[in-house]
Design a protein around this motif. Sequence first.
Motif, PDB file in Angstrom:
ATOM      1  N   ASN A   2       0.744  -1.172   0.029  1.00  0.00           N
ATOM      2  CA  ASN A   2       0.041   0.069   0.017  1.00  0.00           C
ATOM      3  C   ASN A   2       0.711   1.187   0.037  1.00  0.00           C
ATOM      4  O   ASN A   2       0.581   2.328  -0.771  1.00  0.00           O
ATOM      5  CB  ASN A   2      -0.743   0.004   1.113  1.00  0.00           C
ATOM      6  N   VAL A   3       1.770   1.403   0.823  1.00  0.00           N
ATOM      7  CA  VAL A   3       2.607   2.466   0.999  1.00  0.00           C
ATOM      8  C   VAL A   3       3.603   2.709  -0.011  1.00  0.00           C
ATOM      9  O   VAL A   3       3.810   3.650  -0.682  1.00  0.00           O
ATOM     10  CB  VAL A   3       3.479   2.356   2.423  1.00  0.00           C
ATOM     11  N   ALA A   4       4.269   1.559  -0.508  1.00  0.00           N
ATOM     12  CA  ALA A   4       5.348   1.995  -1.555  1.00  0.00           C
ATOM     13  C   ALA A   4       4.728   2.042  -2.869  1.00  0.00           C
ATOM     14  O   ALA A   4       5.483   2.642  -3.861  1.00  0.00           O
ATOM     15  CB  ALA A   4       6.421   0.542  -1.538  1.00  0.00           C
ATOM     16  N   VAL A   5       3.682   1.310  -3.180  1.00  0.00           N
ATOM     17  CA  VAL A   5       3.295   1.247  -4.482  1.00  0.00           C
ATOM     18  C   VAL A   5       2.010   2.108  -4.696  1.00  0.00           C
ATOM     19  O   VAL A   5       1.788   3.192  -5.469  1.00  0.00           O
ATOM     20  CB  VAL A   5       2.681   0.038  -4.990  1.00  0.00           C
ATOM     21  N   PHE A   6       0.984   1.793  -4.104  1.00  0.00           N
ATOM     22  CA  PHE A   6      -0.375   2.664  -4.148  1.00  0.00           C
ATOM     23  C   PHE A   6      -0.369   4.028  -3.702  1.00  0.00           C
ATOM     24  O   PHE A   6      -0.988   4.769  -4.323  1.00  0.00           O
ATOM     25  CB  PHE A   6      -1.448   1.667  -3.568  1.00  0.00           C
ATOM     26  N   VAL A   7       0.218   4.226  -2.581  1.00  0.00           N
ATOM     27  CA  VAL A   7       0.299   5.770  -2.001  1.00  0.00           C
ATOM     28  C   VAL A   7       0.953   6.655  -3.051  1.00  0.00           C
ATOM     29  O   VAL A   7       0.580   7.762  -3.355  1.00  0.00           O
ATOM     30  CB  VAL A   7       0.944   5.771  -0.695  1.00  0.00           C
ATOM     31  N   ASN A   8       2.088   6.337  -3.711  1.00  0.00           N
ATOM     32  CA  ASN A   8       2.930   6.804  -4.669  1.00  0.00           C
ATOM     33  C   ASN A   8       1.954   6.983  -5.797  1.00  0.00           C
ATOM     34  O   ASN A   8       2.339   7.952  -6.317  1.00  0.00           O
ATOM     35  CB  ASN A   8       4.131   6.126  -4.884  1.00  0.00           C
ATOM     36  N   LEU A   9       1.345   5.983  -6.195  1.00  0.00           N
ATOM     37  CA  LEU A   9       0.356   5.934  -7.413  1.00  0.00           C
ATOM     38  C   LEU A   9      -0.446   7.301  -7.250  1.00  0.00           C
ATOM     39  O   LEU A   9      -0.721   8.154  -8.277  1.00  0.00           O
ATOM     40  CB  LEU A   9      -0.228   4.860  -7.692  1.00  0.00           C
ATOM     41  N   TYR A  10      -1.375   7.402  -5.993  1.00  0.00           N
ATOM     42  CA  TYR A  10      -2.091   8.674  -5.899  1.00  0.00           C
ATOM     43  C   TYR A  10      -1.350   9.700  -5.858  1.00  0.00           C
ATOM     44  O   TYR A  10      -2.002  10.733  -6.529  1.00  0.00           O
ATOM     45  CB  TYR A  10      -2.571   8.269  -4.733  1.00  0.00           C
ATOM     46  N   LYS A  11      -0.334   9.930  -5.471  1.00  0.00           N
ATOM     47  CA  LYS A  11       0.444  11.257  -5.388  1.00  0.00           C
ATOM     48  C   LYS A  11       0.874  11.434  -6.821  1.00  0.00           C
ATOM     49  O   LYS A  11       0.831  12.528  -7.271  1.00  0.00           O
ATOM     50  CB  LYS A  11       1.806  10.948  -4.709  1.00  0.00           C
ATOM     51  N   ALA A  12       1.512  10.454  -7.689  1.00  0.00           N
ATOM     52  CA  ALA A  12       1.974  10.885  -9.126  1.00  0.00           C
ATOM     53  C   ALA A  12       0.930  11.140 -10.024  1.00  0.00           C
ATOM     54  O   ALA A  12       0.961  11.829 -10.930  1.00  0.00           O
ATOM     55  CB  ALA A  12       2.907   9.394  -9.654  1.00  0.00           C
ATOM     56  N   TYR A  13      -0.343  10.663  -9.910  1.00  0.00           N
ATOM     57  CA  TYR A  13      -1.420  10.998 -10.604  1.00  0.00           C
ATOM     58  C   TYR A  13      -2.440  11.990  -9.986  1.00  0.00           C
ATOM     59  O   TYR A  13      -3.498  12.229 -10.484  1.00  0.00           O
ATOM     60  CB  TYR A  13      -2.314   9.703 -10.916  1.00  0.00           C
ATOM     61  N   LYS A  14      -1.844  12.795  -8.777  1.00  0.00           N
ATOM     62  CA  LYS A  14      -2.623  13.728  -8.226  1.00  0.00           C
ATOM     63  C   LYS A  14      -3.912  13.228  -7.738  1.00  0.00           C
ATOM     64  O   LYS A  14      -4.982  14.079  -8.062  1.00  0.00           O
ATOM     65  CB  LYS A  14      -2.627  15.046  -9.209  1.00  0.00           C
ATOM     66  N   LYS A  15      -4.217  12.148  -7.254  1.00  0.00           N
ATOM     67  CA  LYS A  15      -5.404  11.686  -6.941  1.00  0.00           C
ATOM     68  C   LYS A  15      -5.698  11.547  -5.430  1.00  0.00           C
ATOM     69  O   LYS A  15      -6.132  10.703  -4.759  1.00  0.00           O
ATOM     70  CB  LYS A  15      -5.730  10.347  -7.537  1.00  0.00           C
ATOM     71  N   GLN A  16      -5.329  12.944  -4.712  1.00  0.00           N
ATOM     72  CA  GLN A  16      -5.099  12.640  -3.363  1.00  0.00           C
ATOM     73  C   GLN A  16      -6.557  12.326  -2.532  1.00  0.00           C
ATOM     74  O   GLN A  16      -6.615  11.903  -1.365  1.00  0.00           O
ATOM     75  CB  GLN A  16      -4.470  13.894  -2.813  1.00  0.00           C
ATOM     76  N   LYS A  17      -7.410  13.001  -3.222  1.00  0.00           N
ATOM     77  CA  LYS A  17      -8.962  12.774  -2.812  1.00  0.00           C
ATOM     78  C   LYS A  17      -9.342  11.511  -2.840  1.00  0.00           C
ATOM     79  O   LYS A  17     -10.009  10.840  -1.890  1.00  0.00           O
ATOM     80  CB  LYS A  17      -9.974  13.721  -3.512  1.00  0.00           C
ATOM     81  N   ASP A  18      -9.144  10.838  -4.027  1.00  0.00           N
ATOM     82  CA  ASP A  18      -9.459   9.415  -3.940  1.00  0.00           C
ATOM     83  C   ASP A  18      -8.681   8.632  -2.937  1.00  0.00           C
ATOM     84  O   ASP A  18      -9.113   7.562  -2.427  1.00  0.00           O
ATOM     85  CB  ASP A  18      -9.185   8.813  -5.392  1.00  0.00           C
ATOM     86  N   TYR A  19      -7.396   8.990  -2.878  1.00  0.00           N
ATOM     87  CA  TYR A  19      -6.624   8.026  -1.808  1.00  0.00           C
ATOM     88  C   TYR A  19      -7.265   8.298  -0.436  1.00  0.00           C
ATOM     89  O   TYR A  19      -7.372   7.408   0.532  1.00  0.00           O
ATOM     90  CB  TYR A  19      -5.031   8.615  -1.801  1.00  0.00           C
ATOM     91  N   PHE A  20      -7.522   9.443  -0.047  1.00  0.00           N
ATOM     92  CA  PHE A  20      -8.097   9.707   1.363  1.00  0.00           C
ATOM     93  C   PHE A  20      -9.461   8.891   1.391  1.00  0.00           C
ATOM     94  O   PHE A  20      -9.588   8.454   2.564  1.00  0.00           O
ATOM     95  CB  PHE A  20      -8.334  11.255   1.336  1.00  0.00           C
ATOM     96  N   ILE A  21     -10.432   8.980   0.424  1.00  0.00           N
ATOM     97  CA  ILE A  21     -11.422   8.301   0.614  1.00  0.00           C
ATOM     98  C   ILE A  21     -11.242   6.803   0.916  1.00  0.00           C
ATOM     99  O   ILE A  21     -12.060   6.253   1.832  1.00  0.00           O
ATOM    100  CB  ILE A  21     -12.514   8.267  -0.559  1.00  0.00           C
ATOM    101  N   ARG A  22     -10.796   6.373   0.428  1.00  0.00           N
ATOM    102  CA  ARG A  22     -10.292   4.621   0.479  1.00  0.00           C
ATOM    103  C   ARG A  22      -9.520   4.393   1.908  1.00  0.00           C
ATOM    104  O   ARG A  22      -9.629   3.337   2.444  1.00  0.00           O
ATOM    105  CB  ARG A  22      -9.486   4.174  -0.496  1.00  0.00           C
ATOM    106  N   LEU A  23      -8.724   5.540   2.304  1.00  0.00           N
ATOM    107  CA  LEU A  23      -8.181   5.330   3.596  1.00  0.00           C
ATOM    108  C   LEU A  23      -9.031   5.385   4.691  1.00  0.00           C
ATOM    109  O   LEU A  23      -8.983   4.748   5.604  1.00  0.00           O
ATOM    110  CB  LEU A  23      -6.988   6.508   3.749  1.00  0.00           C
ATOM    111  N   VAL A  24      -9.866   6.576   4.401  1.00  0.00           N
ATOM    112  CA  VAL A  24     -10.945   6.627   5.496  1.00  0.00           C
ATOM    113  C   VAL A  24     -11.734   5.498   5.644  1.00  0.00           C
ATOM    114  O   VAL A  24     -12.344   5.068   6.791  1.00  0.00           O
ATOM    115  CB  VAL A  24     -11.968   8.252   5.187  1.00  0.00           C
TER     116      VAL A  24
END
Length: 459
Positions: A325-347
């Motif tokens: 999650n941390v090494a791959v997916f979190v970086n993908l959310y950052k790279a594609y500027k999808k912080q909101k989608d990252y936040f929703i799934r984390l919550v």
Amino acid sequence: MKKDIFKVFSSNLIKMVVTFLTAFIVPMVLSVPSYGYLKTYQFYASYIGISHLGFCDGVYLYYGGKKEDELEHRGLAEQWSSILVYEIIVAVAFVLFGIIKRDLILVCVGFTMVPNVLFTFYSYIFQSVGDFTKYTLIVNIYSTVNMLINLVLVLMRVKDYRIYMVLYVFIECVPFIVGTVLFSKLKWIHFTGFKVAVFSKYVKLGILLMIGNFAYSIFIGIDKWFIKFSLPIEDFSMYSFASQMLTVVNMFITPIAMTLYSNMARRQDHEFEIKIKKTLVCFLMIIPVAIYALKFIISTFMKQYIPAINITSALLITQIFLSLNVAVFVNLYKAYKKQKDYFIRLVISLGVAVLTDGIVTAVQPNVMGYALSTMFSCFVWFVLNMGYFKYMIPGVKELLYVVTLLGIYMGTLLIGNVFVRAAIYVVLYLLLTRSLMPEEWSYGVGQLKSVKGKLSSRG
């Protein structure tokens, strides 16, 4: 990217050795309750990053993918001055609160705030522009000082956790001081006072990522919060000890996670991202061997922590999902500027963690129950992330590879002899990797041959 990973890995290797040594030698000197109080300070201090309100995250996103010669010196100076002034005010307020409450742990956390956040600022700048040489230097100096102080305390048989805690505050000042010196040499900092416009600009830019980081901090620590308030300090100490044993995994994952963001942001290549994920999966599946070694060490030299062995075994599986999650997916959310989608799934995952931990508390509070709850919530987060980045969903062979090795790992736990366990797992790991993950096997063998060749040429 390989050179950057190696630079960070080399510094993390030193840090790993230091962390691993202190994880064993400090508990040998301190009593179980004293170790629990020391880990309480470190647990609270892990949330200090929330205090900058996303400012450092905003700076990180702003400079991500840029080169060092593109940085504007005046802009950096204004950013540095603004965060420095703000954090001093927050830290003073926190220290005063700790004094009023007569709580040394809170006072020490307050004194840790400024050096911790400023080091975060420095490291984010270096990481965002890909300058891992300076980052490595800071971490190496920090790790060396950390090791020396811990060794002195242990050799002197210091049993008062408060002495460790106060000296740990000093240790946290080391990377701040080194980072400040490096920034000064680059003429990146001079005091310009607090700029409201500058502070608010980067807080707005990084607030979503900060909230995501805050949710992440709560997510990975929610089990400890429940244990802290539902069980005795001895249980918190035991659980913290088990968690500390797995820091060796983080030491290997950190260099990959740090260097991936800038590369993903520049390339945005699905094929590259899939390859990284599959390679990381193969690496993570060899980690269970560490558990067998840990069981032998604890059973032989640290019998007071034998109850932590089963907790560590459960948390290892959690660490596999968490690392992906941390090494791959979190970086993908950052790279594609999808912080909101990252936040929703984390919550959503955090909600699952709170619910399952709440059930454990209501039925019968126990550390193993909280460990299994954490494993489940991390798996839920992993599934949600794959559902968003659908091209990362594993194929039949990759899925069979992971499920089979996890089954073997859990099956070997029934075998009494740890050396037999390790031998069985390693043999089956090699056979399954070669047959089910041939590309990753060839890549790994090639890297080993390359390293061997370089060592031979030097010899």
